[in-house]
Scaffold this active site. Structure first.
Site, PDB file in Angstrom:
ATOM      1  CD  GLU A  78      -1.417  -2.367   2.028  1.00 35.28           C
ATOM      2  OE1 GLU A  78      -2.239  -3.050   2.651  1.00 35.28           O
ATOM      3  OE2 GLU A  78      -0.182  -2.625   1.996  1.00 35.28           O
ATOM      4  CB  ALA A 102      13.305 -37.497  -9.270  1.00 39.22           C
ATOM      5  CB  THR A 158      18.752 -38.242   2.180  1.00 38.03           C
ATOM      6  OG1 THR A 158      17.593 -39.019   1.903  1.00 38.03           O
ATOM      7  CG2 THR A 158      19.105 -37.393   0.965  1.00 38.03           C
ATOM      8  CG  LEU A 164      20.124 -30.520   1.735  1.00 41.20           C
ATOM      9  CD1 LEU A 164      19.543 -30.825   3.099  1.00 41.20           C
ATOM     10  CD2 LEU A 164      19.267 -31.113   0.635  1.00 41.20           C
ATOM     11  NE  ARG A 221      25.223 -27.135  -5.870  1.00 40.96           N
ATOM     12  CZ  ARG A 221      24.318 -27.938  -5.302  1.00 40.96           C
ATOM     13  NH1 ARG A 221      23.807 -27.630  -4.115  1.00 40.96           N
ATOM     14  NH2 ARG A 221      23.916 -29.031  -5.900  1.00 40.96           N
ATOM     15  N   GLY A 232      14.424 -38.994   1.673  1.00 42.64           N
ATOM     16  CA  GLY A 232      14.253 -40.305   1.089  1.00 42.64           C
ATOM     17  C   GLY A 232      12.839 -40.814   1.299  1.00 42.64           C
ATOM     18  N   PRO A 233      12.528 -41.990   0.775  1.00 44.99           N
ATOM     19  CG  PRO A 233      12.671 -44.149  -0.058  1.00 44.99           C
ATOM     20  CD  PRO A 233      13.409 -42.868  -0.023  1.00 44.99           C
ATOM     21  CG  LEU A 256       9.613 -38.128   0.674  1.00 45.10           C
ATOM     22  CD1 LEU A 256      10.037 -38.554  -0.718  1.00 45.10           C
ATOM     23  CD2 LEU A 256       9.075 -36.699   0.654  1.00 45.10           C
TER      24      LEU A 256
END
Length: 361
Positions: free
Chosen positions: A46, A149, A196, A204, A207, A299-300, A303
């Site tokens: 604003e 991926a 991982t 991490l 770049r 990693g899995p 996740l």
């Protein structure tokens, strides 16, 4: 309002933990000023829009459009409601109410001072724009983005169990990796698990794109990461085992562990209880640290734990052209993508969690 959203998007990756906001001032059907919040601690949208107006006498007969309710508190900057009232702007059109209760109340204050206020214009689109900010303040946790991926046959890694020091087999190409680094620059933090970290020794950071590095977060319940800058990875980079990059001090790093550890500059070990569930402890601490968004490249195992608890807001999955036949299976993800596109050598599938599906944007 659509122009407000376009302007607001320029703040992605620069304004957190503030929201992304754009503002447009219209007089007699013509835009006479516009602006957006460019960075945390800098003038709000604003203010930028008002400063662009050459003749302030026009403001009393103008309409201010803004995708988020004008703030009504003193933070890094004065309340935007003060500016609107001071300049005599008589009409304000708003996309969504402020989900930060500390800064809210702007609509009520404006109306009490004789300003006509219209709310809910492109509200779904406005909430989507600030989905990180809204999730943080409404659910008291960071906005969580899952990313991985996998090959066509559903593996995230080849079988490296029998070859000590073997390097990972890349599934995607440089175009995909550039996009991932762009994503990293847009979020406040990035997370991986200790497996991982030890196997792949990732940096991490950002770049292959321009932007600031996210805060690095590691889940290491069993304390496998020592914090010693000379600790070597179990995988391989180049021709020899390498010291862990996660503890090199080049970016702010937080490691959650059930073991007592001594930190060093820019590397903090945060204790969590082994007797309590991990995620409530971690997300509560990140909330206290004002971290509003995390991209999770773990990693899995990491996740899967989030998927099973339905603790995710977006998922971005690359399907590369490779075929491993065996290896580390990708997480089961029984959802339908809402978006799909080709990036480099891969298909990118985007999934939206419950709140985004409800918004329908």
């Amino acid at each position: 309002m659509q122009r407000c959203l376009e302007l607001a998007s320029n703040g992605l990756g620069a304004v957190a933990p503030n929201p992304m906001v754009g503002a447009v001032i219209v007089h007699d059907g013509r835009i006479i000023g516009e602006g957006f919040h460019t960075g945390f601690g800098k003038p709000h949208a604003e203010v930028e829009a008002v400063n662009q107006v050459k003749d302030h006498s026009l403001l009393a007969d103008s309409t201010l459009y803004v995708n988020l309710e004008p703030c009504n508190h003193y933070g890094k900057t004065p309340p935007c409601t003060d500016l609107i009232i001071e300049k005599g702007i008589k009409k304000v059109v708003i996309g969504q109410y402020d989900s930060n209760q500390q800064a809210g109340g702007g609509v009520d204050r404006l109306r009490k001072n004789g300003v006509e206020v219209m709310t809910g214009v492109l509200e779904k689109e406005s909430r989507f724009m600030n989905r990180r900010f809204n999730t943080f303040h409404e659910q008291k946790r960071p906005y969580l983005i899952l990313k991985w991926a996998q090959t066509i046959d559903g593996f995230v890694d080849s079988d490296r169990s029998g070859t000590l020091g073997s390097s990972p087999t890349w599934i995607t190409d440089d175009a995909c990796r550039r996009l991932v680094h762009k994503w990293r620059s847009e979020e406040q933090a990035i997370m991986a698990g200790s497996g991982t970290i030890l196997l792949d020794n990732p940096q991490l950071n950002v770049r292959a794109w321009s932007g600031k590095d996210p805060v690095r977060i590691v889940i290491d319940r069993s304390g496998r990461i020592s914090g010693d800058s000379k600790q070597l990875s179990t995988g391989q980079r180049g021709d020899s085992f390498s010291p862990l990059r996660i503890v090199d001090g080049t970016a702010e790093t937080i490691i959650y562990t059930c073991q007592e550890k001594a930190g060093h500059p820019n590397v903090n070990f945060i204790g969590i209880s082994p007797l309590e569930p991990t995620w409530p402890q971690v997300l509560s601490d990140l909330y206290k640290r004002n971290i509003q968004s995390v991209i999770i490249e773990g990693g899995p195992t990491l996740l899967r734990s989030l998927i099973e608890m339905n603790l995710w807001d977006e998922a971005r999955v690359f399907i590369g052209p490779g075929w491993f036949g065996k290896g580390v299976k990708a997480p089961e993800f029984p959802f339908s993508p809402t978006e799909e596109e080709t990036v480099g050598n891969s298909r990118l599938l985007v999934f939206k969690g419950e709140e985004l599906r409800r918004l329908g944007v």
